[in-house]
Write an enzyme that holds these catalytic residues in place. Structure first.
Site, PDB file in Angstrom:
ATOM      1  N   HIS A  74     -14.226  12.714  -2.136  1.00 52.49           N
ATOM      2  CA  HIS A  74     -13.628  13.585  -3.064  1.00 52.49           C
ATOM      3  C   HIS A  74     -14.138  15.217  -2.752  1.00 52.49           C
ATOM      4  CE1 HIS A  74     -13.255  10.115  -5.896  1.00 52.49           C
ATOM      5  NE2 HIS A  74     -12.001  10.220  -5.306  1.00 52.49           N
ATOM      6  N   HIS A 104      -3.299   4.968  -3.007  1.00 51.94           N
ATOM      7  CA  HIS A 104      -3.709   4.119  -3.783  1.00 51.94           C
ATOM      8  C   HIS A 104      -4.662   4.926  -4.792  1.00 51.94           C
ATOM      9  CE1 HIS A 104      -2.767   2.136   0.184  1.00 51.94           C
ATOM     10  NE2 HIS A 104      -3.092   0.892  -0.623  1.00 51.94           N
ATOM     11  N   SER A 120      -9.529  10.500  -7.499  1.00 47.80           N
ATOM     12  CA  SER A 120      -8.690  11.288  -6.484  1.00 47.80           C
ATOM     13  C   SER A 120      -7.689  12.106  -7.410  1.00 47.80           C
ATOM     14  CB  SER A 120      -8.243  10.897  -5.282  1.00 47.80           C
ATOM     15  OG  SER A 120      -7.812   9.360  -5.571  1.00 47.80           O
ATOM     16  N   GLU A 147       0.050   2.970  -7.570  1.00 52.08           N
ATOM     17  CA  GLU A 147      -1.292   1.834  -7.731  1.00 52.08           C
ATOM     18  C   GLU A 147      -0.543   0.852  -7.843  1.00 52.08           C
ATOM     19  OE1 GLU A 147      -4.452   1.705  -7.838  1.00 52.08           O
ATOM     20  OE2 GLU A 147      -4.297  -0.152  -8.428  1.00 52.08           O
ATOM     21  N   ASP A 191       3.761  -1.075  -3.867  1.00 53.55           N
ATOM     22  CA  ASP A 191       2.749  -1.121  -2.502  1.00 53.55           C
ATOM     23  C   ASP A 191       2.628   0.489  -2.108  1.00 53.55           C
ATOM     24  OD1 ASP A 191       1.440  -1.930  -0.296  1.00 53.55           O
ATOM     25  OD2 ASP A 191       3.202  -1.989   0.763  1.00 53.55           O
ATOM     26  N   GLY A 192       1.388   0.913  -1.644  1.00 59.13           N
ATOM     27  CA  GLY A 192       0.996   2.356  -1.328  1.00 59.13           C
ATOM     28  C   GLY A 192       1.481   2.606   0.076  1.00 59.13           C
ATOM     29  N   ASP A 194      -6.149   5.633   0.504  1.00 58.21           N
ATOM     30  CA  ASP A 194      -7.409   5.151   0.116  1.00 58.21           C
ATOM     31  C   ASP A 194      -7.445   3.632  -0.283  1.00 58.21           C
ATOM     32  OD1 ASP A 194     -10.136   5.102  -0.562  1.00 58.21           O
ATOM     33  OD2 ASP A 194      -9.824   6.082  -2.417  1.00 58.21           O
TER      34      ASP A 194
HETATM   35  N1  SAM Z   1      -8.038   6.833  -4.739  1.00 52.89           N
HETATM   36  C1  SAM Z   1      -8.799   6.287  -5.702  1.00 52.89           C
HETATM   37  C2  SAM Z   1      -9.875   7.375  -6.127  1.00 52.89           C
HETATM   38  O1  SAM Z   1     -10.430   8.210  -5.014  1.00 52.89           O
HETATM   39  O2  SAM Z   1     -10.253   7.753  -7.009  1.00 52.89           O
HETATM   40  C3  SAM Z   1      -9.641   5.052  -5.644  1.00 52.89           C
HETATM   41  C4  SAM Z   1      -8.746   4.069  -4.890  1.00 52.89           C
HETATM   42  S1  SAM Z   1      -9.380   2.512  -4.915  1.00 52.89           S
HETATM   43  C5  SAM Z   1     -10.588   2.517  -3.447  1.00 52.89           C
HETATM   44  C6  SAM Z   1      -7.997   1.483  -3.952  1.00 52.89           C
HETATM   45  C7  SAM Z   1      -7.080   1.426  -5.009  1.00 52.89           C
HETATM   46  O3  SAM Z   1      -6.013   0.657  -4.309  1.00 52.89           O
HETATM   47  C8  SAM Z   1      -7.428   0.254  -6.138  1.00 52.89           C
HETATM   48  O4  SAM Z   1      -7.244   0.897  -7.157  1.00 52.89           O
HETATM   49  C9  SAM Z   1      -6.383  -0.844  -5.831  1.00 52.89           C
HETATM   50  O5  SAM Z   1      -5.943  -1.581  -7.115  1.00 52.89           O
HETATM   51  C10 SAM Z   1      -5.410  -0.247  -5.108  1.00 52.89           C
HETATM   52  N2  SAM Z   1      -4.286  -1.048  -4.240  1.00 52.89           N
HETATM   53  C11 SAM Z   1      -4.835  -2.291  -3.564  1.00 52.89           C
HETATM   54  N3  SAM Z   1      -3.952  -2.371  -2.757  1.00 52.89           N
HETATM   55  C12 SAM Z   1      -2.675  -1.765  -2.965  1.00 52.89           C
HETATM   56  C13 SAM Z   1      -1.611  -1.521  -2.194  1.00 52.89           C
HETATM   57  N4  SAM Z   1      -1.118  -2.290  -1.500  1.00 52.89           N
HETATM   58  N5  SAM Z   1      -0.860  -0.537  -2.769  1.00 52.89           N
HETATM   59  C14 SAM Z   1      -1.230   0.345  -3.623  1.00 52.89           C
HETATM   60  N6  SAM Z   1      -2.529   0.197  -4.414  1.00 52.89           N
HETATM   61  C15 SAM Z   1      -3.176  -0.756  -3.983  1.00 52.89           C
END
Ligand code: SAM
Length: 289
Positions: free
Chosen positions: A19, A42, A108, A126, A151-152, A172
């Protein structure tokens, strides 16, 4: 089914590094009036209660954001991070934030939304349905923000190039699936082919040697022949077994002088976050042309 919940880790050393870096990247983008686009592939839930339920269980923030709160030099270098911390805890910018007042931690998306201007646009992705619901509710009334539950990795080819010509993609992943490493590399390749002037920042964990993939990831991205900067903080020595000893970011098309600011940030956070057997790395892997 996804089981990872970022709330368990909110505000830990990895979040602090990620961050602060995000704050610096947005700072560079804000230096020009022209609008820009932010894609968080993500995004997580956007905001985390530190003293309740998940985050309270292991209190990872106590060895992350907490020891940074009284560092005035860091506040001067990355005011964006501290402004978001204050705002999410309902403090005014001129007030100082103490450990007692730190009840919430901004993810983020919230750091980006707090830092970005009226003319800029955010797309937040997400996949976890519950975290998506929280995220969508948090940004319901912000007209700059668009949230999608999908899907991200696939979002990069679907959403790039953005209508705005400048932009930052933060990727992320939780790396809950081992295939996330390959998916990240593939998505970044596709993203660059559609938006070759965009900044792409990929977060990665440094795990025990038997599970760690950070070196391969770095090598694979270095082959893309694109300016590449790496920053990494290990809070303890890497062991052979499981567990995260640190984290890093690989930043493609990194902005001019980002490495210099990151060096100052690392000098300040390293003694506060790393133990005696920790280590840090800041490396220009592919220089700017
Ligand atoms: N970026 C956020 C932050 O810094 O505050 C934290 C994100 S966390 C590390 C990863 C997130 O990705 C989780 O909330 C999870 O549910 C989500 N996630 C996992 N696989 C994913 C995918 N294929 N596409 C989108 N989101 C996904």
């Amino acid at each position: 089914m996804l089981s990872y919940r970022h709330a368990f880790h909110a505000g830990n050393h990895a979040d602090a590094l990620k961050h602060l870096t995000l704050g610096l990247l947005l700072q560079r983008l804000n230096a020009k009036d022209k609008p820009y686009f932010y894609l968080d592939t993500h995004a997580g839930a956007g905001r985390y209660a530190l003293k309740q339920r998940y985050a309270a269980l292991h209190q990872e923030y106590a060895a992350g954001v907490l020891p940074l709160l009284d560092c005035d030099k860091l506040q001067d270098l990355v005011p964006e991070y501290f402004a978001a911390l204050k705002a999410v805890n309902s403090l005014k910018p001129e007030q100082s934030l103490t450990a007692d007042q730190l009840n919430f931690y901004p993810g983020s998306p919230l750091i980006a939304a707090q830092t970005m201007r009226r003319q800029d646009r955010l797309t937040l992705i997400e996949l976890h349905s519950r975290d998506f619901e929280l995220l969508n509710t948090l940004f319901r009334s912000d007209r700059r923000v668009h949230c999608e539950c999908r899907d991200g990795f696939a979002a990069l080819s679907a959403l790039l190039p953005p209508p705005l010509k400048r932009g930052l993609v933060l990727m992320d992943p939780s790396y809950e699936l081992k295939s996330d490493y390959q998916a990240a590399v593939k998505a970044i390749k596709q993203g660059l082919s559609r938006f070759n002037t965009g900044i792409f920042a990929l977060w990665y964990p440094v795990l025990g040697r038997m599970q760690d993939y950070s070196r391969n990831l770095t090598q694979e991205l270095s082959r893309l022949r694109c300016p590449l900067l790496q920053v990494e903080l290990r809070v303890r020595a890497q062991t052979d077994v499981r567990g995260m000893c640190g984290s890093g970011l690989l930043i493609l098309n990194y902005p001019y002088t980002l490495d210099q600011s990151l060096e100052q940030v690392m000098n300040l956070i390293y003694p506060r976050l790393a133990g005696p057997d920790g280590s840090a790395k800041l490396k220009v892997i592919n220089p700017q042309a």
